[in-house]
Design an enzyme around this catalytic site. Sequence first.
Site, PDB file in Angstrom:
ATOM      1  N   LYS A  22       0.840  -1.201   0.000  1.00  0.00           N
ATOM      2  CA  LYS A  22       0.000   0.000   0.000  1.00  0.00           C
ATOM      3  C   LYS A  22       0.876   1.252   0.000  1.00  0.00           C
ATOM      4  CE  LYS A  22      -1.742   1.566   4.065  1.00  0.00           C
ATOM      5  NZ  LYS A  22      -1.426   2.982   4.361  1.00  0.00           N
ATOM      6  N   ASN A  23       1.834   1.297   0.922  1.00  0.00           N
ATOM      7  CA  ASN A  23       2.609   2.534   1.074  1.00  0.00           C
ATOM      8  C   ASN A  23       3.524   2.804  -0.114  1.00  0.00           C
ATOM      9  OD1 ASN A  23       1.326   2.983   3.449  1.00  0.00           O
ATOM     10  ND2 ASN A  23       3.055   2.460   4.783  1.00  0.00           N
ATOM     11  N   ARG A  94      -3.643  11.143   4.670  1.00  0.00           N
ATOM     12  CA  ARG A  94      -2.465  12.009   4.764  1.00  0.00           C
ATOM     13  C   ARG A  94      -1.519  11.875   3.575  1.00  0.00           C
ATOM     14  NH1 ARG A  94      -0.117  14.367   8.566  1.00  0.00           N
ATOM     15  NH2 ARG A  94       1.843  13.559   7.779  1.00  0.00           N
ATOM     16  N   CYS A 118      -4.911  13.455  12.875  1.00  0.00           N
ATOM     17  CA  CYS A 118      -4.969  12.042  12.549  1.00  0.00           C
ATOM     18  C   CYS A 118      -4.950  11.290  13.865  1.00  0.00           C
ATOM     19  CB  CYS A 118      -3.775  11.713  11.676  1.00  0.00           C
ATOM     20  SG  CYS A 118      -3.070  10.113  11.901  1.00  0.00           S
ATOM     21  N   ARG A 123       1.330  14.384  13.531  1.00  0.00           N
ATOM     22  CA  ARG A 123       1.811  14.147  12.170  1.00  0.00           C
ATOM     23  C   ARG A 123       1.832  15.401  11.291  1.00  0.00           C
ATOM     24  NH1 ARG A 123      -0.486   8.420  10.119  1.00  0.00           N
ATOM     25  NH2 ARG A 123       1.389   8.426   8.884  1.00  0.00           N
ATOM     26  N   PRO A 124       2.714  16.338  11.607  1.00  0.00           N
ATOM     27  CA  PRO A 124       2.808  17.551  10.783  1.00  0.00           C
ATOM     28  C   PRO A 124       3.437  17.265   9.420  1.00  0.00           C
ATOM     29  CG  PRO A 124       4.523  17.534  12.462  1.00  0.00           C
ATOM     30  CD  PRO A 124       3.692  16.300  12.691  1.00  0.00           C
ATOM     31  N   VAL A 125       3.451  18.289   8.532  1.00  0.00           N
ATOM     32  CA  VAL A 125       4.083  18.120   7.215  1.00  0.00           C
ATOM     33  C   VAL A 125       5.237  19.108   7.014  1.00  0.00           C
ATOM     34  CG1 VAL A 125       2.068  17.114   6.060  1.00  0.00           C
ATOM     35  CG2 VAL A 125       2.351  19.603   6.099  1.00  0.00           C
ATOM     36  N   ASP A 126       5.746  19.660   8.139  1.00  0.00           N
ATOM     37  CA  ASP A 126       6.802  20.670   8.042  1.00  0.00           C
ATOM     38  C   ASP A 126       8.034  20.175   7.274  1.00  0.00           C
ATOM     39  OD1 ASP A 126       6.893  18.973  10.354  1.00  0.00           O
ATOM     40  OD2 ASP A 126       8.628  20.102  11.053  1.00  0.00           O
ATOM     41  N   LEU A 127       8.361  18.892   7.414  1.00  0.00           N
ATOM     42  CA  LEU A 127       9.573  18.384   6.750  1.00  0.00           C
ATOM     43  C   LEU A 127       9.388  18.324   5.237  1.00  0.00           C
ATOM     44  CD1 LEU A 127      10.458  15.501   9.239  1.00  0.00           C
ATOM     45  CD2 LEU A 127      11.426  17.805   9.142  1.00  0.00           C
ATOM     46  N   ASP A 309       4.451   0.189  12.127  1.00  0.00           N
ATOM     47  CA  ASP A 309       3.221  -0.371  11.566  1.00  0.00           C
ATOM     48  C   ASP A 309       3.006  -1.840  11.942  1.00  0.00           C
ATOM     49  OD1 ASP A 309       2.614   2.044  10.448  1.00  0.00           O
ATOM     50  OD2 ASP A 309       3.097   1.490   8.382  1.00  0.00           O
ATOM     51  N   ARG A 401      -8.689   0.020   4.494  1.00  0.00           N
ATOM     52  CA  ARG A 401      -7.684   0.960   3.982  1.00  0.00           C
ATOM     53  C   ARG A 401      -6.388   0.226   3.663  1.00  0.00           C
ATOM     54  NH1 ARG A 401      -5.976   4.998   7.868  1.00  0.00           N
ATOM     55  NH2 ARG A 401      -4.540   5.231   6.139  1.00  0.00           N
TER      56      ARG A 401
HETATM   57  C1  UD1 Z   1       4.699   6.522   6.506  1.00  0.00           C
HETATM   58  C2  UD1 Z   1       3.727   5.394   6.298  1.00  0.00           C
HETATM   59  C3  UD1 Z   1       3.124   4.957   7.626  1.00  0.00           C
HETATM   60  C4  UD1 Z   1       4.233   4.625   8.622  1.00  0.00           C
HETATM   61  C5  UD1 Z   1       5.231   5.768   8.724  1.00  0.00           C
HETATM   62  C6  UD1 Z   1       6.430   5.421   9.584  1.00  0.00           C
HETATM   63  C7  UD1 Z   1       2.862   5.869   4.081  1.00  0.00           C
HETATM   64  C8  UD1 Z   1       1.709   6.264   3.248  1.00  0.00           C
HETATM   65  N1  UD1 Z   1       2.680   5.834   5.407  1.00  0.00           N
HETATM   66  O1  UD1 Z   1       3.948   7.619   7.027  1.00  0.00           O
HETATM   67  O2  UD1 Z   1       2.314   3.793   7.393  1.00  0.00           O
HETATM   68  O3  UD1 Z   1       3.650   4.391   9.890  1.00  0.00           O
HETATM   69  O4  UD1 Z   1       5.716   6.115   7.422  1.00  0.00           O
HETATM   70  O5  UD1 Z   1       7.057   4.290   9.126  1.00  0.00           O
HETATM   71  O6  UD1 Z   1       3.925   5.545   3.583  1.00  0.00           O
HETATM   72  N2  UD1 Z   1       7.038  14.107  10.892  1.00  0.00           N
HETATM   73  C9  UD1 Z   1       7.213  15.444  11.184  1.00  0.00           C
HETATM   74  N3  UD1 Z   1       7.104  16.338  10.156  1.00  0.00           N
HETATM   75  C10 UD1 Z   1       6.847  15.963   8.881  1.00  0.00           C
HETATM   76  C11 UD1 Z   1       6.669  14.590   8.588  1.00  0.00           C
HETATM   77  C12 UD1 Z   1       6.790  13.688   9.633  1.00  0.00           C
HETATM   78  O7  UD1 Z   1       7.452  15.819  12.312  1.00  0.00           O
HETATM   79  O8  UD1 Z   1       6.765  16.821   7.999  1.00  0.00           O
HETATM   80  C13 UD1 Z   1       7.164  13.120  12.003  1.00  0.00           C
HETATM   81  C14 UD1 Z   1       5.878  12.318  12.191  1.00  0.00           C
HETATM   82  O9  UD1 Z   1       4.974  12.988  13.022  1.00  0.00           O
HETATM   83  C15 UD1 Z   1       6.423  11.058  12.805  1.00  0.00           C
HETATM   84  C16 UD1 Z   1       7.789  10.885  12.129  1.00  0.00           C
HETATM   85  O10 UD1 Z   1       8.102  12.155  11.589  1.00  0.00           O
HETATM   86  O11 UD1 Z   1       6.621  11.225  14.186  1.00  0.00           O
HETATM   87  C17 UD1 Z   1       7.841   9.869  11.029  1.00  0.00           C
HETATM   88  O12 UD1 Z   1       6.757  10.049  10.148  1.00  0.00           O
HETATM   89  P1  UD1 Z   1       6.861   9.734   8.586  1.00  0.00           P
HETATM   90  O13 UD1 Z   1       7.990   8.815   8.340  1.00  0.00           O
HETATM   91  O14 UD1 Z   1       6.831  11.018   7.849  1.00  0.00           O
HETATM   92  O15 UD1 Z   1       5.496   8.979   8.331  1.00  0.00           O
HETATM   93  P2  UD1 Z   1       4.573   9.073   7.052  1.00  0.00           P
HETATM   94  O16 UD1 Z   1       5.404   9.258   5.825  1.00  0.00           O
HETATM   95  O17 UD1 Z   1       3.453  10.011   7.313  1.00  0.00           O
END
Ligand code: UD1
Length: 423
Positions: A22-23, A94, A118, A123-127, A309, A401
Amino acid sequence: MDSIIVTGNGPLSGQIPIAGAKNACLTLMPATLLSDEPLTLTNAPRLSDIRTMTTLLQSLGAEVQALNEGQVLALSSHALTSTRAEYDIVRKMRASILVLGPLLAKHGHAEVSLPGGCAIGARPVDLHLRALEAMGAELDLREGYVHAKAPAGGLKGGIVDFPLVSVGATENALMAATLAKGTTLIKNAAREPEIVDLARCLQKMGAQISGEGTSTIEVQGVETLGGATHRVVTDRIELGTYMLAPAIAGGEVECLGGTIELVQSFCETLDAAGISVEETPTGLKVSRKNGRVRAVDVTTEPFPGFPTDLQAQMMALLCTAEGTSVLEEKIFENRFMHAPELMRMGAQIDVHGGTAKVTGVDKLKGAPVMATDLRASVSLILAGLAAEGETVVNRVYHLDRGYEHVVRKLSGVGAKIERVRNE
Ligand code: UD1
């Protein structure tokens, strides 16, 4: 809303086919936005998240056709009509944020709704945003949307240095960098097999990428990308989930399509718990033959560490292990929502912040329980496989999902499981 009823039914035996990831599919699909040529994905899983990404891409004017009962996705973005990802679709998933990098790289601008909260944490998107800024993008957050603009002449290669490992942000950065002018270095990149799979597909489309699967990825931008046909990598989370079925219920099950390299650290944990895993020419054979499972400590980490996961499913196994296990969740806050549900089945679990202490009991007892998120829902089904009596898992839409044909796959190895429609 449907429920799943599982009745503990003794050892399992047989084979379970594992679907495409899926991912991986959720990041391969938006890669179509980088090219005018067709992208064909094979081994796609049939899941509601994939349908959500289909709807999102179609809302941008991309063509997405599901062929061969959904296992083949034929995508084309040659006639895109919009670069705006609307809140109504993005809020459902997301991973929608993954259209941002490709749209910006190809069209020079994009507006994508912020995904919002969520269940498993902030789970922010700042990165994601930081990575695009490092390539020269100008970003403006207005009315719940990210308004992104590339410099005149397009994104520029740059150094993206992540302060923490993010799978999604690495994917967005990687896709955007393929069309940026010059070289991009992605430091502290995620190393998940889904990233490697994305890089392989982009390479087939003509992208110049090296270092995928390590923590530094180098991308040499190209003018345009072409089409490709790509087979989606095996879903290591679905694989790990079904490997736990015989570990919990006893017996022997072969997970078809599985390889050790996808689940190395998970296999090491299973070994410590007394579960045997054997690589066969067609997959991974898992068995629990002698006595009770042993308690093990688990800490979730980015790949190659133990995957977050699989934490909920692993907890289901440890509920009946001999001794006390400590599970530490290091990736997401608030990812123990399955614990109170497992406790309704008789499990002994103490949660303090990001740590859960699980003291094994002899047997769990069936109970009505509530699925709270995707992985939590399947952990309750796994727990039900070895519980005494009937476990009714409610709100199983979460399950759809991420898991296709759960009932068919588990009943195929002898589990007593059915899905019922509640009026
Ligand atoms: C992906 C997977 C999800 C899995 C996760 C961790 C998909 C669609 N989903 O989610 O199933 O549980 O990887 O293996 O591939 N973070 C920030 N800022 C950001 C982005 C992330 O602070 O901009 C933090 C998140 O809150 C979290 C950590 O970074 O604590 C890791 O998250 P991330 O690896 O980004 O997870 P996803 O890509 O959302």
